[in-house]
Design a protein around this motif. Sequence first.
Motif, PDB file in Angstrom:
ATOM      1  N   MET A 140      34.448  43.660  43.274  1.00  0.00           N
ATOM      2  CA  MET A 140      34.153  43.167  41.925  1.00  0.00           C
ATOM      3  C   MET A 140      35.145  43.740  40.912  1.00  0.00           C
ATOM      4  SD  MET A 140      32.035  40.870  42.341  1.00  0.00           S
ATOM      5  CE  MET A 140      31.839  40.447  40.639  1.00  0.00           C
ATOM      6  N   SER A 141      35.547  44.989  41.111  1.00  0.00           N
ATOM      7  CA  SER A 141      36.565  45.581  40.228  1.00  0.00           C
ATOM      8  C   SER A 141      37.866  44.795  40.335  1.00  0.00           C
ATOM      9  CB  SER A 141      36.820  47.038  40.602  1.00  0.00           C
ATOM     10  OG  SER A 141      35.662  47.802  40.449  1.00  0.00           O
ATOM     11  N   GLY A 142      38.253  44.483  41.576  1.00  0.00           N
ATOM     12  CA  GLY A 142      39.467  43.704  41.782  1.00  0.00           C
ATOM     13  C   GLY A 142      39.378  42.340  41.131  1.00  0.00           C
ATOM     14  N   ARG A 143      38.220  41.714  41.243  1.00  0.00           N
ATOM     15  CA  ARG A 143      38.025  40.392  40.647  1.00  0.00           C
ATOM     16  C   ARG A 143      38.147  40.452  39.128  1.00  0.00           C
ATOM     17  NH1 ARG A 143      34.218  37.045  38.435  1.00  0.00           N
ATOM     18  NH2 ARG A 143      34.246  34.888  39.123  1.00  0.00           N
ATOM     19  N   VAL A 144      37.495  41.430  38.522  1.00  0.00           N
ATOM     20  CA  VAL A 144      37.539  41.576  37.062  1.00  0.00           C
ATOM     21  C   VAL A 144      38.964  41.870  36.602  1.00  0.00           C
ATOM     22  CG1 VAL A 144      36.789  43.054  35.145  1.00  0.00           C
ATOM     23  CG2 VAL A 144      35.119  42.215  36.797  1.00  0.00           C
ATOM     24  N   LEU A 145      39.646  42.776  37.290  1.00  0.00           N
ATOM     25  CA  LEU A 145      41.020  43.107  36.914  1.00  0.00           C
ATOM     26  C   LEU A 145      41.932  41.892  37.025  1.00  0.00           C
ATOM     27  CD1 LEU A 145      41.302  46.609  38.589  1.00  0.00           C
ATOM     28  CD2 LEU A 145      41.392  46.118  36.134  1.00  0.00           C
ATOM     29  N   SER A 146      41.716  41.084  38.034  1.00  0.00           N
ATOM     30  CA  SER A 146      42.530  39.892  38.242  1.00  0.00           C
ATOM     31  C   SER A 146      42.180  38.797  37.240  1.00  0.00           C
ATOM     32  CB  SER A 146      42.325  39.382  39.666  1.00  0.00           C
ATOM     33  OG  SER A 146      43.014  38.186  39.878  1.00  0.00           O
ATOM     34  N   ALA A 181      44.892  44.708  40.987  1.00  0.00           N
ATOM     35  CA  ALA A 181      43.903  43.978  41.782  1.00  0.00           C
ATOM     36  C   ALA A 181      44.386  43.836  43.229  1.00  0.00           C
ATOM     37  CB  ALA A 181      43.638  42.606  41.166  1.00  0.00           C
ATOM     38  N   ALA A 182      45.670  43.544  43.416  1.00  0.00           N
ATOM     39  CA  ALA A 182      46.215  43.426  44.771  1.00  0.00           C
ATOM     40  C   ALA A 182      46.055  44.735  45.531  1.00  0.00           C
ATOM     41  CB  ALA A 182      47.680  43.005  44.728  1.00  0.00           C
ATOM     42  N   ASP A 183      46.294  45.856  44.859  1.00  0.00           N
ATOM     43  CA  ASP A 183      46.111  47.167  45.506  1.00  0.00           C
ATOM     44  C   ASP A 183      44.663  47.365  45.950  1.00  0.00           C
ATOM     45  OD1 ASP A 183      48.786  47.793  45.115  1.00  0.00           O
ATOM     46  OD2 ASP A 183      48.420  49.010  43.320  1.00  0.00           O
ATOM     47  N   ILE A 184      43.733  46.951  45.122  1.00  0.00           N
ATOM     48  CA  ILE A 184      42.312  47.087  45.467  1.00  0.00           C
ATOM     49  C   ILE A 184      41.976  46.219  46.675  1.00  0.00           C
ATOM     50  CG2 ILE A 184      39.977  46.503  44.679  1.00  0.00           C
ATOM     51  CD1 ILE A 184      40.886  47.522  41.876  1.00  0.00           C
ATOM     52  N   PHE A 185      42.429  44.979  46.659  1.00  0.00           N
ATOM     53  CA  PHE A 185      42.126  44.089  47.784  1.00  0.00           C
ATOM     54  C   PHE A 185      42.873  44.510  49.053  1.00  0.00           C
ATOM     55  CE2 PHE A 185      40.772  41.209  44.290  1.00  0.00           C
ATOM     56  CZ  PHE A 185      39.452  41.087  44.688  1.00  0.00           C
ATOM     57  N   GLU A 186      44.028  45.121  48.883  1.00  0.00           N
ATOM     58  CA  GLU A 186      44.755  45.665  50.041  1.00  0.00           C
ATOM     59  C   GLU A 186      43.899  46.736  50.724  1.00  0.00           C
ATOM     60  OE1 GLU A 186      47.713  45.383  52.529  1.00  0.00           O
ATOM     61  OE2 GLU A 186      48.571  44.962  50.557  1.00  0.00           O
ATOM     62  N   ASP A 229      36.749  37.747  54.367  1.00  0.00           N
ATOM     63  CA  ASP A 229      37.530  36.601  53.913  1.00  0.00           C
ATOM     64  C   ASP A 229      37.835  36.658  52.421  1.00  0.00           C
ATOM     65  OD1 ASP A 229      34.567  35.873  53.949  1.00  0.00           O
ATOM     66  OD2 ASP A 229      35.362  34.219  52.738  1.00  0.00           O
ATOM     67  N   TYR A 230      36.868  37.100  51.637  1.00  0.00           N
ATOM     68  CA  TYR A 230      37.038  37.186  50.183  1.00  0.00           C
ATOM     69  C   TYR A 230      38.212  38.093  49.824  1.00  0.00           C
ATOM     70  CZ  TYR A 230      35.685  37.872  45.275  1.00  0.00           C
ATOM     71  OH  TYR A 230      35.667  37.909  43.908  1.00  0.00           O
ATOM     72  N   SER A 231      38.258  39.258  50.431  1.00  0.00           N
ATOM     73  CA  SER A 231      39.331  40.204  50.124  1.00  0.00           C
ATOM     74  C   SER A 231      40.682  39.698  50.610  1.00  0.00           C
ATOM     75  CB  SER A 231      39.023  41.574  50.728  1.00  0.00           C
ATOM     76  OG  SER A 231      37.910  42.142  50.079  1.00  0.00           O
ATOM     77  N   LEU A 287      43.570  39.044  47.922  1.00  0.00           N
ATOM     78  CA  LEU A 287      44.815  39.795  48.092  1.00  0.00           C
ATOM     79  C   LEU A 287      45.975  38.803  48.052  1.00  0.00           C
ATOM     80  CD1 LEU A 287      46.576  42.220  48.708  1.00  0.00           C
ATOM     81  CD2 LEU A 287      45.953  41.979  51.127  1.00  0.00           C
ATOM     82  N   ALA A 288      45.862  37.727  48.815  1.00  0.00           N
ATOM     83  CA  ALA A 288      46.895  36.690  48.810  1.00  0.00           C
ATOM     84  C   ALA A 288      47.083  36.117  47.417  1.00  0.00           C
ATOM     85  CB  ALA A 288      46.530  35.586  49.797  1.00  0.00           C
ATOM     86  N   TYR A 289      45.984  35.779  46.768  1.00  0.00           N
ATOM     87  CA  TYR A 289      46.056  35.175  45.440  1.00  0.00           C
ATOM     88  C   TYR A 289      46.781  36.080  44.443  1.00  0.00           C
ATOM     89  CZ  TYR A 289      44.725  33.780  40.778  1.00  0.00           C
ATOM     90  OH  TYR A 289      44.769  33.442  39.452  1.00  0.00           O
ATOM     91  N   ASN A 290      46.440  37.362  44.447  1.00  0.00           N
ATOM     92  CA  ASN A 290      47.036  38.266  43.460  1.00  0.00           C
ATOM     93  C   ASN A 290      48.523  38.489  43.688  1.00  0.00           C
ATOM     94  OD1 ASN A 290      45.062  39.315  41.357  1.00  0.00           O
ATOM     95  ND2 ASN A 290      43.864  39.308  43.229  1.00  0.00           N
ATOM     96  N   TYR A 291      48.981  38.412  44.918  1.00  0.00           N
ATOM     97  CA  TYR A 291      50.420  38.413  45.169  1.00  0.00           C
ATOM     98  C   TYR A 291      51.014  37.054  44.803  1.00  0.00           C
ATOM     99  CZ  TYR A 291      50.512  42.878  47.711  1.00  0.00           C
ATOM    100  OH  TYR A 291      50.445  44.192  48.053  1.00  0.00           O
ATOM    101  N   ASP A 292      50.337  36.000  45.176  1.00  0.00           N
ATOM    102  CA  ASP A 292      50.816  34.641  44.945  1.00  0.00           C
ATOM    103  C   ASP A 292      51.035  34.372  43.458  1.00  0.00           C
ATOM    104  OD1 ASP A 292      51.508  31.971  45.382  1.00  0.00           O
ATOM    105  OD2 ASP A 292      49.472  31.341  45.916  1.00  0.00           O
TER     106      ASP A 292
END
Length: 167
Positions: free
Chosen positions: A3-9, A18-23, A33-35, A39-44
């Motif tokens: 959820m932190s990653g989602r909010v940051l993104s 956010a990518a670091d969190i999902f990594e 699957d969500y992570s 992770l892909a989205y935040n790099y993309d």
Amino acid sequence: LKMSGRVLSKDYKMYSVAADIFERAVQWDDNDDYSHHYLAYNYDVQGLEAKKVEQHYRRAIELRHDHPWWWARWIKFLISRGRTEEAERAWFNARDALAPDIRNWDSMNYQRLHGRVLETALARSLIYLSQTILQDIPQGVLSRDQNLLALESRFIALKRAREGRAV
């Protein structure tokens, strides 16, 4: 953590953090699957790490092939990379994977998959893919959704321009 990653993104556009969190999240649970997807989205969204983007979008779909967002972002990634034939194959794979649930969809679900991919396909002037996507949207859904109708109008204008019939 997710959820932190989602909010940051989403809310703060802090894609690197956010990518670091999902990594970290996928390191802890490779079956999330969500992570993988985010992770892909935040790099993309930053235009970074294309190989990681591809790897994690694919993994998200492998884990949960019935999620329209996972497919939509994967196909948009392929289109944006100029991998049109792969994007078309991925579109048909998405349709096959989602077919059992699609009859129960409302216009929001068509917007999430069809609308997002169609918008990107139109931006790249991909007539065949755009037409294929539009033909897949039931007329009852299309006629009630202003966003999808606007995309249909863009398709018609693009097609007319390609045929030399636009002013």
